[in-house]
Motif scaffolding. Structure first.
Motif, PDB file in Angstrom:
ATOM      1  N   THR A  58     -29.968  -9.413  27.335  1.00 54.46           N
ATOM      2  CA  THR A  58     -28.856  -9.269  26.378  1.00 54.46           C
ATOM      3  C   THR A  58     -28.922 -10.339  25.291  1.00 54.46           C
ATOM      4  O   THR A  58     -29.458 -11.429  25.500  1.00 54.46           O
ATOM      5  N   ASP A  65     -21.857  -9.444  24.963  1.00 60.01           N
ATOM      6  CA  ASP A  65     -23.091  -8.715  24.655  1.00 60.01           C
ATOM      7  C   ASP A  65     -22.917  -7.976  23.328  1.00 60.01           C
ATOM      8  O   ASP A  65     -22.090  -7.066  23.214  1.00 60.01           O
ATOM      9  N   TRP A  67     -24.736  -5.858  21.829  1.00 58.03           N
ATOM     10  CA  TRP A  67     -25.107  -4.439  21.833  1.00 58.03           C
ATOM     11  C   TRP A  67     -24.122  -3.596  22.638  1.00 58.03           C
ATOM     12  O   TRP A  67     -24.251  -2.375  22.695  1.00 58.03           O
ATOM     13  N   GLY A  68     -23.139  -4.275  23.229  1.00 58.43           N
ATOM     14  CA  GLY A  68     -22.051  -3.537  23.875  1.00 58.43           C
ATOM     15  C   GLY A  68     -20.880  -3.351  22.922  1.00 58.43           C
ATOM     16  O   GLY A  68     -19.919  -2.665  23.254  1.00 58.43           O
TER      17      GLY A  68
END
Lengths: 273, 235
Positions: A58, A65, A67-68
Motif C-alpha cells: 500500500t 491507503d 488507493w482505497g
C-alpha cells in the motif's frame, strides 16, 4: 503528515522491479533513495506520486491507503505532493506560467478562464508563492522568458520552483541534478534545504552518493528492487550493515542498463570483478 | 504593358458573387468547426490510450483522408433523400447537407494531423502536468496547448479540404440559386463549374482567384501562428 510505501511490489511481466519495499517520509525530513541505475528508484517515486498503484502493498498518507480513497479524495492527497523529474519537462510557455501551473489547476474553472483572459491581455501578475518559489531558485528575473529557451540548469531550477509554488507538504525529486553543473547543483541543494526548513518532506532518488550525504536526514539503499538498508548518512556511508551497501558505496556495483521512467526496461546490475 | 480582361459579371452582379462567398465560408467554417470539436477528443483518446485495435483505428482515420468526395456526396444524399433513413429531416439540397458532407471529408484530415501532433508531445510533459496535481482533463489541455501549432496545421488542412471541395457538395447541395440571384447552395467551387460549363471562363477565373485568396488568407494566418510559436521557442 507522513507519506509511506508499505511492503510494495511492482512487476512488469516476468521482471520484478520492486520487491516488498517499505519507505516513508515525514514533514521537514529529507529522505534519499540511492542505488545503481535501474534498481527501482524511479518506480518507487512514481508509486509515491500515485502514477500507478502497486501490485502488492500500500501507499499510505497519514496511515490511510490512498488507493482505497475515492478519485476525488486521492486527487486532494495528490495535490499535497509535487514531483520533479530527471528531465525538467517544462511547457512551451513563459516561466511564470510554468511556475503557476499547479496553482491554476487547483482553482475553479471560472477563475482559471478569468486569469487566462487576463493573461492574454498582458496581465502577468505573479502570485506570492510563485514569486517566492522563483526567488528560492534564483530565477525571478526570468519570469517572462519562454521556458524552452532556458539552459538545462535553469530549466531544472524552474521545474523545482514549479513544484514548490503549490506549497506542497511532500516533494519527490527523481535524479534532480543528474544533468546539472556544480553551480546549479549547489543552488538546487540549497533550495532543498530551505524547503526542509519550511517543513516540507523531500524524497530524492539519486545515484550521486556525495549529494545524498550532503542533503539527507535518512538514506535508503535500494538494490535489485529491494530496500537493502536504511539509516542516517553516517551509517550508510561510513558503517553500512549490509555488504551490498558497502560495495555500492565503494563503487564496486556496476550500472549496466538504464531504467526507463516507467521502470519497464530492466537492467542487470552486477558486482565488478 | 497593361493587360485588361473584360469581365461580364453574371446576373445578380457583385451581390451574387458575395452571396456565394458567404455560402462557401458559412458551409466550410461550420463543417470545420464541428469537425474540430469531434476530431480533437478522438485524437487525444487515440493518442493517449492503448487499446486492442488501435492500429486499425489509426489506419481507418488515415484512410479517411483519401475518401473520394463524390462517393461521400452520393452516400450522404442517399441517407438524406426522402426515401433514405434520414429523409425525415428534410435536409437534402440544403446548406446543412453540404456541411454534413464536408464534415465527413474534413474530419479524418483534422483527426489524423492532430493525432500526429498530440503523439509528438512527450510523455514527460504529461507526467509533469499530472505530478502538479492535474486531472485527466488538465493533462489533456496541456497536451492540446503543447501541440497547438500542429493542431492549427490540422485545422488549416481540414479547411483547405472543405473549401476547395466540389464533388460532394454539388451532389448533396444541388448548386441552387434563388430567382433573385442570391445563392442558396452554390459555392465558389460549384459556381466555377457552372461558369466553365457555360464557357464563361473569365468569370470562372475571377471566382477561382477569390477562392485562392480566401485559402491564401487562412493559410497566411496559420503560418503566422506557427512562426509565432517558433519565435517563442527561440526567444
Amino acid at each position: 503528515m507522513t507519506l509511506s510505501a508499505a511492503t510494495v511490489s511492482v512487476s512488469y511481466g516476468p521482471d520484478t522491479v520492486l520487491n516488498d519495499v517499505s519507505l516513508g517520509v515525514e514533514a521537514g525530513e529529507v529522505v534519499t533513495v540511492v542505488g545503481p541505475s535501474g534498481t527501482g528508484k524511479t518506480t518507487l517515486l512514481r508509486l509515491l506520486g500515485m502514477f500507478r498503484r502497486p501490485d502488492d502493498g500500500t501507499i499510505t498518507w497519514n496511515d490511510t491507503d490512498v488507493w482505497g480513497l475515492s478519485e476525488t479524495e486521492r486527487l486532494a492527497v495528490r495535490r499535497r505532493i509535487s514531483m520533479v523529474f530527471q528531465e525538467p519537462s517544462l511547457f512551451n510557455a513563459p516561466v511564470a506560467q510554468n511556475v503557476t501551473y499547479g496553482q491554476r489547476v487547483r482553482e475553479p474553472w471560472r477563475e482559471r478562464i478569468r486569469k487566462s483572459i487576463r493573461n492574454l491581455v498582458g496581465d502577468r501578475t505573479l502570485s506570492e508563492s510563485a514569486r517566492d518559489a522563483l526567488d528560492t531558485v534564483g530565477l525571478l528575473d526570468k519570469a517572462d522568458q519562454n521556458a524552452l529557451s532556458l539552459s538545462g540548469g535553469e530549466a531544472q531550477r524552474v521545474a523545482f520552483a514549479r513544484a514548490l509554488a503549490v506549497d506542497p507538504e511532500i516533494v519527490l525529486l527523481d535524479e534532480p541534478s543528474s544533468n546539472l553543473d556544480p553551480r546549479n547543483t549547489a543552488v538546487l541543494e540549497d533550495a532543498i534545504r530551505r524547503a526542509r526548513e519550511r517543513g516540507v518532506g523531500v524524497v530524492v532518488a539519486t545515484h550521486d552518493m556525495n549529494q545524498a550525504e550532503r542533503i539527507s536526514d535518512r538514506v535508503g539503499f535500494i538494490y535489485d528492487g529491494k530496500l537493502v538498508e536504511t539509516g542516517p548518512p553516517s551509517q550508510i556511508f561510513d558503517t553500512p550493515n549490509d555488504s551490498r551497501t558497502k560495495q555500492f558505496v565503494d563503487g564496486e556495483l556496476m550500472y549496466d542498463v538504464e531504467e526507463t521512467t516507467n521502470g519497464q526496461a530492466r537492467k542487470s546490475t552486477s558486482v565488478s570483478p | 504593358m497593361t493587360l485588361l480582361i473584360q469581365v461580364q459579371l453574371p446576373d445578380g452582379g457583385w451581390a451574387y458573387i458575395l452571396s456565394i462567398i458567404f455560402v462557401s465560408l458559412q458551409v466550410s467554417v461550420t463543417a470545420v468547426g464541428v469537425s474540430t470539436l469531434v476530431s480533437l477528443p478522438v485524437a487525444l483518446l487515440v493518442g493517449f490510450t492503448d487499446f486492442p485495435g488501435k492500429r486499425v483505428v489509426t489506419a481507418v482515420i488515415n484512410t479517411g483522408m483519401g475518401f473520394p468526395s463524390v462517393v461521400v456526396g452520393l452516400v450522404v444524399l442517399i441517407l438524406l433523400s426522402n426515401s433514405g433513413p434520414l429523409g425525415g429531416f428534410d435536409l437534402a439540397f440544403t446548406p446543412q447537407a453540404m456541411m454534413i458532407s464536408q464534415f465527413i471529408l474534413a474530419t479524418p484530415v483534422i483527426t489524423s494531423v492532430s493525432l500526429s501532433a498530440v503523439e509528438s508531445v512527450e510523455q514527460s510533459v504529461r507526467d509533469a502536468a499530472f505530478a502538479m496535481g492535474g486531472t485527466d482533463a488538465d493533462v489533456g489541455l496541456v497536451v492540446i496547448k503543447e501541440a497547438r501549432y500542429g493542431i492549427v496545421t490540422a485545422i488549416l488542412a481540414g479547411f483547405g479540404r472543405a473549401i476547395s471541395e466540389v464533388g460532394s457538395i454539388l451532389i448533396v447541395g444541388g448548386n441552387i440559386v434563388f430567382s433573385d440571384g442570391q445563392s442558396y447552395t452554390r459555392t465558389l467551387t460549384t459556381a466555377i463549374t457552372v461558369e466553365a460549363r457555360q464557357g464563361r471562363y473569365e468569370i470562372g477565373l475571377v471566382l477561382g482567384a477569390i477562392l485562392l485568396l480566401l485559402v491564401l488568407g487562412v493559410n497566411g494566418l496559420g503560418s503566422w501562428l506557427r512562426s509565432k510559436g517558433r519565435g517563442e521557442r527561440s526567444a
